[in-house]
Design a protein around this motif. Structure first.
Motif, short mmCIF file in Angstrom:
data_model
loop_
_atom_site.label_atom_id
_atom_site.label_comp_id
_atom_site.label_asym_id
_atom_site.label_seq_id
_atom_site.Cartn_x
_atom_site.Cartn_y
_atom_site.Cartn_z
N ALA A 177 28.59 -1.51 24.39
CA ALA A 177 28.56 -2.48 25.47
C ALA A 177 28.70 -1.77 26.82
N VAL B 153 25.47 -0.11 27.66
CA VAL B 153 24.52 -1.09 28.20
C VAL B 153 24.81 -1.34 29.67
N ARG C 80 19.57 0.00 26.02
CA ARG C 80 18.87 -1.25 26.29
C ARG C 80 19.64 -2.45 25.75
N GLU C 81 19.79 -3.45 26.60
CA GLU C 81 20.52 -4.64 26.20
C GLU C 81 19.82 -5.39 25.07
N ASP C 82 18.48 -5.48 25.13
CA ASP C 82 17.76 -6.20 24.08
C ASP C 82 17.90 -5.51 22.73
N PHE D 195 20.47 -3.63 21.89
CA PHE D 195 21.87 -3.82 21.52
C PHE D 195 22.06 -5.11 20.73
N TYR D 196 21.43 -6.21 21.19
CA TYR D 196 21.59 -7.49 20.50
C TYR D 196 20.83 -7.53 19.17
#
Length: 447
Positions: free
Chosen positions: A281, A284, A290-292, A294-295
């Motif tokens: 986190a 990110v 990359r946040e996308d 990560f999810y």
């Protein structure tokens, strides 16, 4: 023999018919439902070996059905059909407990693989409803919770992210998830993302075609494809370069891979597990991850506790490690003195279980009369912000296990040089047996 029973839930007659024909050809007994209400009524009326549901229904959606099944029929694996590219919905379904997902337009080959895997899950489920036994040392509450979590996520195909400090056993947890799941007969492929040079990473992960670049003298299968039907474990995923993060994101979303130099994508059937000792986190937030992505990889998260949070497990771990070391060094009588046991229980273990293994391995070669005492452990003092006493031997950020091995290697080399490479005299000088010294020389790669 009774046929497996499948429940198909979709409000489009053509899709229901296509699914029914495909499943019946796989020797399944099919029940079809066009609404959420009808599906729940069918589930209340009998048991099913799998449920395949569309997301959009006239009186609700597939997520409602996934939640209902998790509460009222948890032994029924459910997979969802999503619109093409609607990965957010698929991720939500996986988080709620769906086994897997498949996108429209339906790929019959991919559908068959999904159905086969789902049925295999039902076959492997314990008849008494109890989770499978996970072989993981430690009786602490933290380890009991970890075993329970592994058993739960093993029933899913959702991506799992494992986080914890270095040396806690993240790869072991990944391997246990693989071994307890439906992919256990397939390959388990571990990849250390920090160990592959950036310029070779795309070729290593995705493979390449002959002639696609200088040095590509033959077709090469990538690590992702080599995990077909099994599990790909991406260790230290935080070290993945940003340009590779984009490519990995597409692999997860589309379930396809394109080798370097290839004009078309190849379907893959791989479960992705990942791990890191870093705070993803925070990575990110700093723009390093990359946040996308990560999810996508963090659908389910598992934390592996550090050893200092489960000190009551240390005695059991010690016995297990010594039992493993005994045949290697030829000493079945190895044991710890009570003082040594207390010292280990009080130690802070910055290197966690891996450090415990290194400490015991070294102590086993140094001890006298089969008894490992406090002095043989050579435990490092706890470093504080004002404590620089060991800064000359352990650099900031340097893995503790590597540093300790370097110290031990230097001591052995000095003893060998002092005795003109007479190993018998060097062993005496170091206070260990000749056999122990020979084992350490081989272990540390000393020529």
């Amino acid at each position: 023999m009774t046929k497996p029973r499948a429940l198909i839930v979709d409000d489009e007659p053509d899709i229901r018919e296509l699914l029914a024909i495909t499943l019946e050809r796989m020797n399944l007994e099919v029940t079809a439902a066009a609404t959420l209400e009808t599906a729940i009524h069918a589930l209340r009326s009998g048991s099913f070996d799998l449920c395949l549901t569309d997301m959009r229904l006239p009186d609700g959606d597939g997520l409602d059905l996934v939640q209902w099944i998790q509460t009222h029929a948890p032994q029924t694996p459910v997979a969802v059909i999503t619109a093409h590219g609607n990965v957010e919905t698929a991720v939500r379904a996986l988080k709620l407990g769906a086994f897997d997902f498949i996108s429209k337009p339906l790929d019959i080959a991919a559908l068959r693989k999904l159905i086969t895997a789902t049925l295999k899950l039902g076959e492997s489920s314990p008849k008494n409803g109890q989770p499978p036994r996970i072989k993981l040392s430690g009786q602490s509450r933290a380890m009991e919770q970890l075993r329970e979590m592994i058993a739960r996520v093993a029933r899913s195909q959702a991506p799992v992210h494992i986080y914890g400090e270095s040396g806690t056993g993240k790869e072991l947890v990944a391997h246990l998830i693989h071994d307890a799941g439906v992919r256990r007969d397939g390959p388990f492929v571990p990849v250390n993302c920090g160990a592959i040079p950036s310029e070779l990473m795309e070729s290593e992960l995705f493979g390449h075609k002959k002639g696609s670049f200088t040095g590509a003298i033959a077709d090469k299968q990538g690590l992702i494809q080599s995990a077909e039907g099994g599990t790909l474990f991406l260790d230290e995923i935080a070290d993945l370069p940003l340009h590779m993060q984009v490519k990995l994101l597409r692999v997860i979303q589309e379930k396809r891979v394109r080798p370097v130099g290839e004009s078309k994508e190849i379907p893959i059937d791989v479960r992705i597990l990942s791990a890191t000792h870093k705070n993803l986190a925070a990575q990110v937030a700093d723009g390093k991850f990359r946040e996308d992505l990560f999810y996508r990889i963090n659908v389910i998260e598992i934390r592996v506790p550090p050893l200092r949070e489960r000190r009551e497990d240390i005695d059991e771990l010690v016995q297990s490690i010594l039992a493993r070391l005994a045949p290697q060094i030829g000493n079945d009588a190895l044991h710890l003195t009570e003082a040594a046991r207390r010292a280990l229980r009080d130690y802070h273990f910055p290197g966690n279980v891996r450090e415990l293994e290194n400490v015991l391995e070294r102590a086993a070669t140094l001890c006298v009369n089969d008894a490992i005492d406090v002095g043989d452990l050579q435990l490092r003092p706890k470093v504080t912000q004002t404590d620089t006493s060991i800064s000359s031997t352990v650099a900031p950020g340097e893995p503790l296990g590597d540093a300790l091995e370097d110290i031990e290697r230097d001591a052995i080399v000095r003893a060998l040089e002092q005795t003109r490479y007479n190993k018998t005299k060097a062993a005496e000088l170091l206070g260990m047996t000749f056999r122990s010294l020979r084992y350490r020389i081989k272990k540390l790669g000393i020529e």
